[in-house]
Design a protein around this motif. Structure first.
Motif, PDB file in Angstrom:
ATOM      1  N   LYS A 111      56.240  16.984  32.123  1.00  0.00           N
ATOM      2  CA  LYS A 111      57.615  16.483  32.162  1.00  0.00           C
ATOM      3  C   LYS A 111      58.345  16.647  30.837  1.00  0.00           C
ATOM      4  N   GLY A 112      57.586  16.959  29.766  1.00  0.00           N
ATOM      5  CA  GLY A 112      58.259  17.120  28.486  1.00  0.00           C
ATOM      6  C   GLY A 112      57.312  17.554  27.391  1.00  0.00           C
ATOM      7  N   LEU A 113      57.805  17.485  26.156  1.00  0.00           N
ATOM      8  CA  LEU A 113      57.012  17.896  25.007  1.00  0.00           C
ATOM      9  C   LEU A 113      57.550  17.243  23.741  1.00  0.00           C
ATOM     10  N   LEU A 114      56.745  17.306  22.699  1.00  0.00           N
ATOM     11  CA  LEU A 114      57.177  16.952  21.350  1.00  0.00           C
ATOM     12  C   LEU A 114      57.216  18.228  20.521  1.00  0.00           C
ATOM     13  N   ALA A 115      58.296  18.415  19.771  1.00  0.00           N
ATOM     14  CA  ALA A 115      58.444  19.603  18.930  1.00  0.00           C
ATOM     15  C   ALA A 115      58.649  19.195  17.486  1.00  0.00           C
ATOM     16  N   GLU A 116      58.079  19.976  16.574  1.00  0.00           N
ATOM     17  CA  GLU A 116      58.211  19.733  15.142  1.00  0.00           C
ATOM     18  C   GLU A 116      58.627  21.035  14.453  1.00  0.00           C
ATOM     19  N   GLU A 117      58.671  21.023  13.115  1.00  0.00           N
ATOM     20  CA  GLU A 117      59.086  22.194  12.325  1.00  0.00           C
ATOM     21  C   GLU A 117      60.432  22.724  12.836  1.00  0.00           C
ATOM     22  N   LEU A 118      61.405  21.835  12.903  1.00  0.00           N
ATOM     23  CA  LEU A 118      62.685  22.144  13.535  1.00  0.00           C
ATOM     24  C   LEU A 118      63.610  22.934  12.618  1.00  0.00           C
ATOM     25  N   ASN A 119      64.467  23.736  13.249  1.00  0.00           N
ATOM     26  CA  ASN A 119      65.552  24.406  12.541  1.00  0.00           C
ATOM     27  C   ASN A 119      66.788  24.352  13.423  1.00  0.00           C
ATOM     28  N   TRP A 120      67.954  24.084  12.800  1.00  0.00           N
ATOM     29  CA  TRP A 120      69.201  23.970  13.534  1.00  0.00           C
ATOM     30  C   TRP A 120      70.130  25.092  13.135  1.00  0.00           C
ATOM     31  N   ILE A 121      70.840  25.658  14.100  1.00  0.00           N
ATOM     32  CA  ILE A 121      71.738  26.778  13.821  1.00  0.00           C
ATOM     33  C   ILE A 121      73.194  26.430  14.104  1.00  0.00           C
ATOM     34  N   SER A 122      73.533  26.159  15.358  1.00  0.00           N
ATOM     35  CA  SER A 122      74.941  25.935  15.695  1.00  0.00           C
ATOM     36  C   SER A 122      75.433  24.549  15.297  1.00  0.00           C
ATOM     37  N   ILE A 123      74.508  23.658  14.963  1.00  0.00           N
ATOM     38  CA  ILE A 123      74.856  22.331  14.447  1.00  0.00           C
ATOM     39  C   ILE A 123      73.994  22.060  13.223  1.00  0.00           C
ATOM     40  N   PRO A 124      74.404  21.154  12.350  1.00  0.00           N
ATOM     41  CA  PRO A 124      73.599  20.873  11.155  1.00  0.00           C
ATOM     42  C   PRO A 124      72.373  20.028  11.443  1.00  0.00           C
ATOM     43  N   GLY A 125      72.260  19.480  12.657  1.00  0.00           N
ATOM     44  CA  GLY A 125      71.126  18.632  13.006  1.00  0.00           C
ATOM     45  C   GLY A 125      71.582  17.449  13.834  1.00  0.00           C
ATOM     46  N   ILE A 126      70.634  16.596  14.226  1.00  0.00           N
ATOM     47  CA  ILE A 126      70.972  15.363  14.937  1.00  0.00           C
ATOM     48  C   ILE A 126      70.299  14.189  14.245  1.00  0.00           C
ATOM     49  N   GLU A 127      70.864  13.007  14.460  1.00  0.00           N
ATOM     50  CA  GLU A 127      70.350  11.796  13.825  1.00  0.00           C
ATOM     51  C   GLU A 127      69.177  11.227  14.626  1.00  0.00           C
ATOM     52  N   ILE A 128      68.341  10.452  13.965  1.00  0.00           N
ATOM     53  CA  ILE A 128      67.237   9.782  14.652  1.00  0.00           C
ATOM     54  C   ILE A 128      67.797   8.889  15.753  1.00  0.00           C
ATOM     55  N   GLY A 129      67.266   9.048  16.950  1.00  0.00           N
ATOM     56  CA  GLY A 129      67.727   8.292  18.106  1.00  0.00           C
ATOM     57  C   GLY A 129      68.805   8.990  18.909  1.00  0.00           C
ATOM     58  N   GLU A 130      69.431  10.014  18.318  1.00  0.00           N
ATOM     59  CA  GLU A 130      70.501  10.724  19.022  1.00  0.00           C
ATOM     60  C   GLU A 130      69.912  11.612  20.111  1.00  0.00           C
ATOM     61  N   GLU A 131      70.620  11.680  21.243  1.00  0.00           N
ATOM     62  CA  GLU A 131      70.207  12.508  22.369  1.00  0.00           C
ATOM     63  C   GLU A 131      71.228  13.611  22.619  1.00  0.00           C
ATOM     64  N   LEU A 132      70.737  14.762  23.066  1.00  0.00           N
ATOM     65  CA  LEU A 132      71.602  15.869  23.441  1.00  0.00           C
ATOM     66  C   LEU A 132      71.138  16.432  24.775  1.00  0.00           C
ATOM     67  N   GLU A 133      72.098  16.776  25.632  1.00  0.00           N
ATOM     68  CA  GLU A 133      71.768  17.534  26.834  1.00  0.00           C
ATOM     69  C   GLU A 133      71.836  19.009  26.487  1.00  0.00           C
ATOM     70  N   VAL A 134      70.758  19.740  26.768  1.00  0.00           N
ATOM     71  CA  VAL A 134      70.640  21.131  26.342  1.00  0.00           C
ATOM     72  C   VAL A 134      69.997  21.955  27.447  1.00  0.00           C
ATOM     73  N   GLU A 135      69.919  23.241  27.211  1.00  0.00           N
ATOM     74  CA  GLU A 135      69.041  24.114  27.960  1.00  0.00           C
ATOM     75  C   GLU A 135      67.918  24.526  27.014  1.00  0.00           C
ATOM     76  N   VAL A 136      66.705  24.677  27.551  1.00  0.00           N
ATOM     77  CA  VAL A 136      65.568  25.025  26.696  1.00  0.00           C
ATOM     78  C   VAL A 136      64.809  26.202  27.287  1.00  0.00           C
ATOM     79  N   LYS A 137      64.161  26.942  26.379  1.00  0.00           N
ATOM     80  CA  LYS A 137      63.192  27.955  26.775  1.00  0.00           C
ATOM     81  C   LYS A 137      61.893  27.654  26.054  1.00  0.00           C
ATOM     82  N   ILE A 138      60.765  27.677  26.787  1.00  0.00           N
ATOM     83  CA  ILE A 138      59.464  27.422  26.161  1.00  0.00           C
ATOM     84  C   ILE A 138      58.618  28.687  26.081  1.00  0.00           C
ATOM     85  N   ARG A 139      59.178  29.804  26.516  1.00  0.00           N
ATOM     86  CA  ARG A 139      58.554  31.109  26.318  1.00  0.00           C
ATOM     87  C   ARG A 139      59.653  32.162  26.416  1.00  0.00           C
ATOM     88  N   SER A 140      59.399  33.311  25.834  1.00  0.00           N
ATOM     89  CA  SER A 140      60.446  34.314  25.706  1.00  0.00           C
ATOM     90  C   SER A 140      60.983  34.792  27.051  1.00  0.00           C
TER      91      SER A 140
END
Length: 366
Positions: free
Chosen positions: A283-312
């Protein structure tokens, strides 16, 4: 005054057309190929023929540059490639994770070492044949990446780690073209590589046999262990943790009366968990070693609705991401995803196809 661009030449159709397009646009173009092989090393026999940085590919790149009348250089990064890509690849498999060496190569080799080399040569940009679009977004005041026009060839998934400074000095001329059109252009330009097959396998693995490669390189004995089912029952012996990855079905050597899949790997206990296809979905995952491109980042506790890819090769799926702590986010899929694999990348997109950012999958949420 003309701007100068260094093109990362692999000897293939994409980088060759990239060089031609940029020359036709009025840039001073320099071709550079990374030499990552060592002909006298039996472990690197794959790099003599066929790989994207193999000896024959270096020769193809040189011939293309000669035909375009542009300077060509080959830079030897064997030591750095060994340390930053191959050693990482081996370590990840030994830890029961599934690495992505192409992403590591992009991060460390192309957009760090090769970009620095380009700037040292006085170039304004490094260009590659990746299928992705990049521009400066006036409203966001940031450089952004977006999925390529050719969705089947889109490579934005493997480029989530690019920084603003790297994007400032990087060009991707193929992002607006279909791959079929790129091959047509290569033929129109008279390139002998116009029908050269795309590189599919890991460039440093002979015959795509990464298990044998790891065995040859490892200073550790790869120990056999036990398969367990999802109820904790021992059901057989396995060949060693590096031989398996989440979602794997083939090569298990088990006859259980139902299709069996690797659903978990517990390296500290040398255990591989086997289950049904349904057990491979999370149902989900934890991700680390993050990098942000179109935004400077998000705050702790902040949520975003996104689309994701977990493989190319996967299609983007809807999810919510939430920052739990510095450099860690939780990703919850709208629908369970198959074979979430620690060590692989997860890339986040907005609804317009811009790359928000991404990270490395640390663990799965069952």
């Amino acid at each position: 005054m003309k701007q100068t661009v260094v093109v990362a030449m692999s000897g293939g159709v994409d980088s060759s057309v990239t060089a031609i397009l940029l020359k036709n646009q009025g840039y001073n173009v320099i071709g550079i190929t990374m030499r990552l092989y060592s002909p006298d090393d039996p472990l690197e026999e794959a790099n003599l023929v066929g790989g994207c940085c193999s000896l024959d590919s270096v020769n193809d790149a040189r011939r293309v540059c000669e035909s375009l009348d542009i300077p060509f250089y080959a830079v030897n990064y064997k030591e750095e490639f060994e340390r930053l890509v191959i050693d990482y690849f081996q370590r990840e498999y030994e830890k029961g994770r599934t690495p992505n060496p192409c992403i590591a190569c992009n991060i460390h080799m192309k957009y760090d070492l090769l970009l620095k080399k380009a700037l040292d040569l006085g170039a304004d940009y490094l260009a590659t044949g990746h299928y992705v679009r990049r521009w400066y977004h006036e409203e966001k005041k940031r450089y952004v990446l977006a999925r390529a026009v050719d969705e089947k060839k889109d490579q934005s998934y493997v480029l989530y780690n690019l920084t603003q400074e790297q994007l400032k000095h990087t060009l991707f001329p193929l992002g607006d073209f279909e791959k079929t059109r790129v091959r047509e252009m290569a033929k129109e330009f008279g390139l002998t590589v116009h029908n050269k097959p795309d590189s599919q396998e890991i460039c440093f693995i002979p015959n795509d046999d990464y298990k044998q490669f790891i065995e040859k390189r490892s200073n550790k004995v790869i120990k056999e262990g036990y398969f367990y089912d999802t109820k904790g029952r021992e059901i057989g012996r396995h060949k060693g943790i590096p031989y398996y990855t989440i979602g794997q079905r083939k090569g298990l050597g088990l006859a259980l009366g139902y299709p069996a899949y690797v659903v978990d790997i517990i390296p500290d206990k040398n255990i591989v968990i086997i289950g049904s296809n349904e057990d491979v979905f999370d149902k989900g995952l934890l991700a680390e070693e993050l990098n942000w491109i179109s935004i400077p980042g998000i705050e702790i506790g902040e949520e975003l609705e996104v689309e994701v890819k977990i493989r190319s090769a996967a299609k983007p799926s809807k999810a919510k991401i939430k920052k739990l702590k510095d450099n860690q986010v939780q990703v919850i899929f709208q629908k369970p995803e198959r074979a979430v694999t620690p060590g692989q990348a997860v890339t986040f997109y907005d609804n317009e196809g811009l790359v928000i950012g991404g990270g490395v999958i640390e663990s799965r949420i069952r």
